[in-house]
Motif scaffolding. Structure first.
Motif, short mmCIF file in Angstrom:
data_model
loop_
_atom_site.label_atom_id
_atom_site.label_comp_id
_atom_site.label_asym_id
_atom_site.label_seq_id
_atom_site.Cartn_x
_atom_site.Cartn_y
_atom_site.Cartn_z
N GLU A 115 0.83 -1.20 0.00
CA GLU A 115 0.00 0.00 0.00
C GLU A 115 0.87 1.26 0.00
O GLU A 115 1.78 1.41 0.82
N GLY A 116 0.59 2.16 -0.94
CA GLY A 116 1.31 3.42 -1.03
C GLY A 116 2.71 3.34 -1.60
O GLY A 116 3.42 4.35 -1.65
N ALA A 117 3.12 2.16 -2.08
CA ALA A 117 4.48 2.01 -2.61
C ALA A 117 4.59 2.61 -4.01
O ALA A 117 3.70 2.45 -4.85
N THR A 118 5.68 3.35 -4.25
CA THR A 118 6.00 3.90 -5.56
C THR A 118 7.48 3.69 -5.82
O THR A 118 8.20 3.15 -4.97
N LYS A 119 7.95 4.14 -6.98
CA LYS A 119 9.37 4.00 -7.27
C LYS A 119 10.23 4.82 -6.31
O LYS A 119 11.38 4.47 -6.02
N ARG A 120 9.67 5.94 -5.83
CA ARG A 120 10.42 6.78 -4.88
C ARG A 120 10.15 6.38 -3.43
O ARG A 120 11.02 6.52 -2.58
N ASN A 121 8.96 5.91 -3.18
CA ASN A 121 8.58 5.53 -1.81
C ASN A 121 8.52 4.01 -1.71
O ASN A 121 7.46 3.40 -1.82
N ARG A 122 9.68 3.42 -1.50
CA ARG A 122 9.76 1.96 -1.45
C ARG A 122 9.54 1.46 -0.02
O ARG A 122 9.96 2.12 0.93
N PRO A 123 8.91 0.30 0.12
CA PRO A 123 8.70 -0.25 1.47
C PRO A 123 10.01 -0.71 2.08
O PRO A 123 10.94 -1.12 1.38
N ASN A 124 10.09 -0.62 3.39
CA ASN A 124 11.29 -1.04 4.11
C ASN A 124 11.19 -2.54 4.40
O ASN A 124 10.69 -2.96 5.45
N VAL A 125 11.67 -3.32 3.47
CA VAL A 125 11.63 -4.78 3.61
C VAL A 125 13.06 -5.31 3.57
O VAL A 125 13.82 -5.01 2.64
N GLN A 126 13.41 -6.09 4.57
CA GLN A 126 14.75 -6.64 4.67
C GLN A 126 14.72 -8.16 4.63
O GLN A 126 13.69 -8.78 4.96
N VAL A 127 15.83 -8.76 4.23
CA VAL A 127 15.94 -10.22 4.25
C VAL A 127 15.79 -10.71 5.69
O VAL A 127 16.41 -10.19 6.61
N GLY A 128 14.92 -11.70 5.88
CA GLY A 128 14.63 -12.21 7.21
C GLY A 128 13.33 -11.72 7.79
O GLY A 128 12.85 -12.26 8.80
N ASP A 129 12.73 -10.69 7.16
CA ASP A 129 11.44 -10.18 7.64
C ASP A 129 10.32 -11.17 7.38
O ASP A 129 10.37 -11.96 6.42
N LEU A 130 9.30 -11.12 8.22
CA LEU A 130 8.09 -11.92 8.01
C LEU A 130 7.09 -11.09 7.23
O LEU A 130 6.85 -9.93 7.54
N ILE A 131 6.50 -11.72 6.21
CA ILE A 131 5.54 -11.04 5.34
C ILE A 131 4.20 -11.77 5.41
O ILE A 131 4.14 -12.99 5.28
N TYR A 132 3.14 -10.99 5.62
CA TYR A 132 1.79 -11.53 5.55
C TYR A 132 1.14 -11.00 4.28
O TYR A 132 1.01 -9.79 4.09
N GLY A 133 0.78 -11.90 3.37
CA GLY A 133 0.19 -11.48 2.10
C GLY A 133 -0.70 -12.55 1.52
O GLY A 133 -1.01 -13.55 2.18
N GLN A 134 -1.10 -12.36 0.28
CA GLN A 134 -1.96 -13.33 -0.39
C GLN A 134 -1.44 -13.60 -1.79
O GLN A 134 -0.74 -12.78 -2.38
N PHE A 135 -1.80 -14.77 -2.32
CA PHE A 135 -1.37 -15.17 -3.65
C PHE A 135 -2.32 -14.62 -4.71
O PHE A 135 -3.54 -14.73 -4.58
N VAL A 136 -1.74 -14.04 -5.75
CA VAL A 136 -2.53 -13.60 -6.90
C VAL A 136 -2.24 -14.47 -8.12
O VAL A 136 -3.01 -14.50 -9.06
N VAL A 137 -1.11 -15.17 -8.09
CA VAL A 137 -0.76 -16.13 -9.14
C VAL A 137 -0.27 -17.40 -8.45
O VAL A 137 0.63 -17.35 -7.61
N ALA A 138 -0.89 -18.53 -8.78
CA ALA A 138 -0.48 -19.80 -8.21
C ALA A 138 -0.96 -20.93 -9.10
O ALA A 138 -2.12 -21.32 -9.04
#
Length: 218
Positions: free
Chosen positions: A146-169
């Motif tokens: 939400e709200g992510a753009t090319k300039r405003n990137r989310p702060n995601v690091q290796v090792g982080d836990l992500i809660y999301g959903q599949f759109v392609v599977a």
């Protein structure tokens, strides 16, 4: 062994496709074909009204049927792809609902629409790789927040836990995750905070807990 497998396959191929509603809770085998009754003129199992699920049936098809794990759409029918018990969940408003095969599998198979928790294992360009317990990692774009753009990137690091959903599977493509809903809102999805612990449990336990939550909603 080869001859026995050939006989079994020939028996499944030559047998008449069964109505899904007559085998709910029973064991189904890979290769079996399942039929769903039409809403308009169903006359009972095995009758003229018992027809295959038609994906492009025009005005006659008024219900939406979702294929869960263990089932695949093959033309105008449902094809069983793994051994287990056939389950069905009706939607709150009535209609087709969700069909799936309940089996004691150990490895998770991604399904479109599933909400999962994964661990970010790598970053490749603008794509994060997320381990969700499947046979291969899922891909997650930095724009899928939400709200992510090319300039405003989310702060995601290796090792982080992500809660999301599949759109392609599906079996022919790499699974793809997002952390936004259809309206572009996070709706609780995204990076999980640092506090807390992550436990791995069996798929059977997850299905039971999901069923209890659905019962509470209704």
């Amino acid at each position: 062994m080869t001859e026995a497998a050939a006989v079994t396959a020939e028996s499944l191929a030559g047998s008449r496709a069964r109505a899904a509603r007559t085998v709910l809770g029973q064991v189904v085998l890979p290769g079996e074909e399942l039929l769903l009754p039409e809403q308009d003129d169903a006359e009972g199992p095995g009758s003229a009204g018992e027809r295959p699920l038609r994906l492009n049936a025009g005005v006659r098809s008024r219900v939406r049927v979702v294929c869960g794990p263990g089932l695949r759409r093959c033309g105008d029918r449902l094809l069983v792809t793994k051994c287990g018990r056939l389950r069905h969940k009706e939607p709150s408003g009535g209609g087709g609902g969700v069909y799936w095969v309940d089996s004691q599998q150990k490895r998770y198979v991604p399904v479109k629409g599933d909400h999962v928790i994964g661990i970010v294992t790598a970053k490749s360009g603008d794509i994060f790789k997320v381990d969700v317990g499947g046979s291969e990692p899922a891909s997650l774009s930095y724009l899928a927040f939400e709200g992510a753009t090319k300039r405003n990137r989310p702060n995601v690091q290796v090792g982080d836990l992500i809660y999301g959903q599949f759109v392609v599977a599906n079996k022919d493509m790499e699974p793809e995750m997002v952390c936004i809903d259809s309206c572009g809102r996070a709706n609780g999805m995204g990076v999980i905070g640092q506090d807390g612990l992550l436990f791995k449990v069996t798929l059977g336990l997850i299905r039971k807990e999901r069923g209890r939550e659905e019962e509470k909603k209704h």
